[in-house]
Design a protein around this motif. Structure first.
Motif, PDB file in Angstrom:
ATOM      1  N   ARG A  86      11.085  31.330  61.612  1.00  0.00           N
ATOM      2  CA  ARG A  86      11.288  30.119  60.684  1.00  0.00           C
ATOM      3  C   ARG A  86      12.863  30.113  60.687  1.00  0.00           C
ATOM      4  NH1 ARG A  86       7.741  27.437  57.813  1.00  0.00           N
ATOM      5  NH2 ARG A  86       6.435  29.174  57.519  1.00  0.00           N
ATOM      6  N   PHE A  89      14.430  28.692  63.776  1.00  0.00           N
ATOM      7  CA  PHE A  89      14.050  26.990  64.015  1.00  0.00           C
ATOM      8  C   PHE A  89      15.000  26.289  63.092  1.00  0.00           C
ATOM      9  CE2 PHE A  89      10.749  27.971  66.531  1.00  0.00           C
ATOM     10  CZ  PHE A  89       9.940  26.839  67.040  1.00  0.00           C
ATOM     11  N   LEU A  93      17.995  23.653  64.119  1.00  0.00           N
ATOM     12  CA  LEU A  93      17.787  22.254  63.681  1.00  0.00           C
ATOM     13  C   LEU A  93      19.183  21.866  63.027  1.00  0.00           C
ATOM     14  CD1 LEU A  93      15.108  20.497  61.821  1.00  0.00           C
ATOM     15  CD2 LEU A  93      17.310  20.261  60.673  1.00  0.00           C
ATOM     16  N   ILE A 170      10.941  24.223  70.763  1.00  0.00           N
ATOM     17  CA  ILE A 170      12.410  24.188  70.574  1.00  0.00           C
ATOM     18  C   ILE A 170      12.907  23.180  71.604  1.00  0.00           C
ATOM     19  CG2 ILE A 170      14.361  25.494  71.057  1.00  0.00           C
ATOM     20  CD1 ILE A 170      13.060  27.793  69.909  1.00  0.00           C
ATOM     21  N   MET A 173      11.761  19.785  70.529  1.00  0.00           N
ATOM     22  CA  MET A 173      12.631  19.299  69.252  1.00  0.00           C
ATOM     23  C   MET A 173      14.177  18.944  69.473  1.00  0.00           C
ATOM     24  SD  MET A 173      13.418  21.305  65.588  1.00  0.00           S
ATOM     25  CE  MET A 173      14.754  22.600  66.195  1.00  0.00           C
ATOM     26  N   GLU A 187      12.514  17.949  61.025  1.00  0.00           N
ATOM     27  CA  GLU A 187      11.799  18.907  60.227  1.00  0.00           C
ATOM     28  C   GLU A 187      10.172  19.243  60.330  1.00  0.00           C
ATOM     29  OE1 GLU A 187      13.507  18.094  56.267  1.00  0.00           O
ATOM     30  OE2 GLU A 187      15.038  19.135  56.557  1.00  0.00           O
ATOM     31  N   MET A 190       9.629  20.991  63.503  1.00  0.00           N
ATOM     32  CA  MET A 190       9.904  22.514  63.136  1.00  0.00           C
ATOM     33  C   MET A 190       8.636  23.108  62.237  1.00  0.00           C
ATOM     34  SD  MET A 190      13.063  24.287  61.323  1.00  0.00           S
ATOM     35  CE  MET A 190      12.176  23.922  59.605  1.00  0.00           C
TER      36      MET A 190
END
Length: 199
Positions: A86, A89, A93, A170, A173, A187, A190
């Motif tokens: 987490r 990520f 982000l 990933i 994203m 978000e 993710m």
């Protein structure tokens, strides 16, 4: 005897990295590299011999700095396996949003390079990309296995397959960010990717 270089070669490589990262290998001209590095054409070619060589150096620089930073988060002591994932990520982000804020929705240099012909035509570039991917997959496999041991990753799937899954999330994203997805959408991507490991 030749005159000593009046510039920092590492800084020149880092600057070239930004140029190639923003435009890709094919679209980056020698003039772009001169402007990015502040060097003349003769200095670039005398030092790096060719655009190809400078690109490989720039890609290596990106891999050495960015991948190392990401793996350090996954290997950090303390916290569960899922918390480490987490945290990675979240860092990625914020990096995407920062690039957007600066007007540089440029994604990941290695992912971008995979889509260019140079990834197939230059064996050294292909080797760098393959080695980088394996490093990241290894780190994901290890942190997923750690999460399965500490109970934070409840999925019983093979860590190798889950490592590929996270790598794909990933990449997705990053592409969504380049396409204009806002913070809320990123978000959610993710959260869906990470939370799927906890169920």
């Amino acid at each position: 005897m030749g005159r000593p270089r009046q510039f920092d070669e590492r800084q020149a490589v880092a600057a070239a990295c930004q140029a190639f990262w923003a435009k890709g290998y094919e679209a980056t001209s020698t003039q772009d590299l001169c402007e990015a590095t502040g060097l003349g054409r003769s200095s670039i070619y005398n030092t790096f011999t060719s655009k190809d060589h400078l690109f490989r150096r720039a890609l290596g620089h990106y891999i050495d700095t960015m991948t190392a930073r990401q793996i350090a988060i996954l290997e950090e002591e303390g916290g569960s396996g899922l918390e480490r994932i987490r945290a990675l990520f979240a860092m990625l982000l914020e990096g995407e949003l920062e690039n957007r804020r600066l007007g540089r929705a440029i994604g990941c240099f290695t992912v971008n390079t995979l889509t260019e012909p140079v990834a197939e035509t230059d064996p050294e570039v292909a080797r760098l990309l393959a080695k980088d991917l394996e490093r990241r997959l290894d780190a994901f496999r290890a942190v997923i296995a750690r999460g399965q041991r500490d109970g934070s990753v409840r999925s019983s799937r093979d860590p190798a397959g889950l490592a590929w899954y996270l790598t794909s999330v990933i990449a997705g994203m990053r592409i969504a960010s380049q396409a204009g997805a806002d913070r809320s959408a990123l978000e959610q991507i993710m959260a869906a990717g990470v939370d799927s490991l906890a169920h």
